[in-house]
Write a protein that holds these residues in place. Structure first.
Motif: not given
Length: 471
Positions: A236-240, A260-264, A413-414
């Motif tokens: 999952v990627g976060v742009r914030a 809940l995910v393998g990578m952020v 993430a989900l």
């Protein structure tokens, strides 16, 4: 799964049941369940003082028959008749059991232990007639049990329009009703107790809305398989974040990095990226993702953040500042506004959205062709097909700055882990609320505290017995 049905659904199912039962059997089942719930609430019947507020329909009949049962167990039961005609059989049963029935409020006990609201049922219109409102006003501090629904609410929409009953407990029959779960009427229902009438699920038909329960969440939560690695579990990627709101990036990453995910991955201003990596050294930079979270604290850059994320062709959770830049259908995505943000997006007054959130969540999902998570006391998750799930977890302490940033990261993430947008949004909202309840423990909480609690809550949900899976 907890399911709620419309008035039309309930009436159809009840009619089918009554066709196969002796006359009055369904009402007797309802009255027995109602009386049992009252006894449980009062911790007994003998010597208790119960006032029934009785209207003209079957709702009033349920109250009268339940009152007869309570009187038979030694309760002092008084019925205030608020209509010219009430259920004849129930009235006769109450009097035969020693109960009082009167049309004069001055005949009633001054300080009963409990009011039973049998004024109007599922066929009633919003609001109360003056005499009913006046009767309620005589007992402002007395606990109230509503029969089926609190009188005066709009049963199929959850709207409130005029005086209505505010119950401590609602005893409902056959299935839950929309007003039990959807704000603002849900706040008038109090605790809910469902009495099984044996209605045929096929006659009830598909529910108007649903609420996830722990078993449902357990079945939907992603779990790594024996051959999992970090990429197959989802990225999952976060742009914030921005110079004005750097903390929003940290909180969104905290929600996304719940395990809940393998990578952020985090993409944003470099000085914020440094802070994110310091707080979360496992977070990495640019690369492929299966879902994006965009908008928390994004400020003036939120529009470009959203455009860049959309260009990747993966699902996007659109939150906070990025919502201002949604100007076209967003299939496959999740929008996460609160009422004020949805008002700005639609041009509808915030007060109107708060008065009828179910309608506006559905309309927004259709308009933007995507899942809409409308945050509130009972958060609603709607999809373009008209399905709705309501979140019943959470506590008032969750109304705190940054909580929505954590939720956006969790839903992202989900999504990245492979859940469909409707499931990702509704599971994320449930987990977020349940984690907040545990983090609060009856007192204040912070958004960061909710994020810390999420992995513990997920662990407890996946392993309700408390046992750990074998290594």
């Amino acid at each position: 799964m907890l399911r709620a049905h419309t008035v039309e659904d309930v009436r159809r199912a009840e009619a089918a049941a009554m066709a196969d039962l002796p006359d009055g059997a369904l009402m007797q089942r309802a009255a027995a369940g109602l009386a049992a719930a009252v006894v449980d609430l009062l911790d007994g019947a003998y010597g208790r003082r119960v006032v029934l507020l009785v209207g003209p329909g079957d709702n009033g009949g349920d109250a009268l028959w339940a009152g007869a049962r309570l009187a038979g167990r030694g309760a002092r039961v008084e019925a205030l008749l608020l209509a010219d005609r009430v259920h004849a059989g129930g009235l006769a049963a109450l009097r035969a059991a020693g109960g009082l029935a009167t049309r004069d409020p001055d005949d009633l006990s001054a300080a009963p232990d409990l009011l039973v609201d049998g004024i109007v049922g599922i066929g009633g219109r919003p609001g109360l007639r003056p005499e009913a409102a006046a009767a309620l006003a005589r007992f402002p501090a007395v606990p109230v049990v509503a029969v089926d629904v609190p009188s005066g609410v709009d049963v199929d929409t959850g709207r409130l329009d005029g005086p209505h009953v505010r119950a401590d407990l609602t005893v409902t029959f056959g299935t839950h009703k929309v007003a039990h779960l959807v704000d603002p009427a849900a706040t008038a229902s109090g605790a809910l107790h469902l009495v099984d009438l044996g209605l045929d699920p096929d006659e009830l038909g598909p529910p108007a809305l649903e609420a996830l329960q722990p078993d449902d969440v357990r079945a939907l939560l992603p779990r790594p398989g024996p051959d999992a690695q970090k990429y197959t579990r989802g990225v999952v990627g976060v742009r914030a974040g921005s110079g004005t709101y750097p903390g929003a990036a940290l909180l969104a990453v905290s929600g996304a990095g719940c395990g809940l995910v393998g990578m952020v991955r985090y993409l944003g201003p470099e000085h914020i990226a440094d802070t994110v990596r310091t707080a979360h050294p496992e977070v990495v930079g640019a690369g492929r993702v299966q879902a994006w979270v965009v908008g928390p604290g994004g400020g003036d850059d939120a529009g470009s953040m959203l455009a860049e994320a959309r260009a990747d062709g993966v699902p996007v959770v659109v939150d906070a500042d990025a919502l201002r830049h949604v100007d076209a259908p967003m299939p496959g995505c999740v929008l996460t506004p609160h009422a004020g943000e949805l008002a700005a997006m639609t041009g509808v007054e915030r007060a109107e959205i708060e008065a009828d959130p179910l309608h506006h969540a559905r309309e927004a999902a259709r308009r933007w062709d995507c899942v809409v998570l409308l945050k509130g006391h009972h958060t609603l998750v709607a999809d373009p097909a008209g399905r709705v799930r309501v979140t019943t977890t959470g506590v008032p302490w969750l109304a705190t700055a940054g909580a929505g940033d954590v939720l956006a990261g969790l839903v992202g993430a989900l999504l990245a882990a492979g859940l469909e947008p409707y499931d990702a949004a509704s599971v994320g909202s449930w987990v977020h609320g349940a984690a907040a309840t545990e983090a609060s423990a009856g007192g204040p909480l912070t958004a960061g505290g909710v994020a810390v609690q999420i992995p513990r809550l997920v662990r407890a949900t996946l392993n309700p017995s408390g046992s750990r899976p074998l290594e």
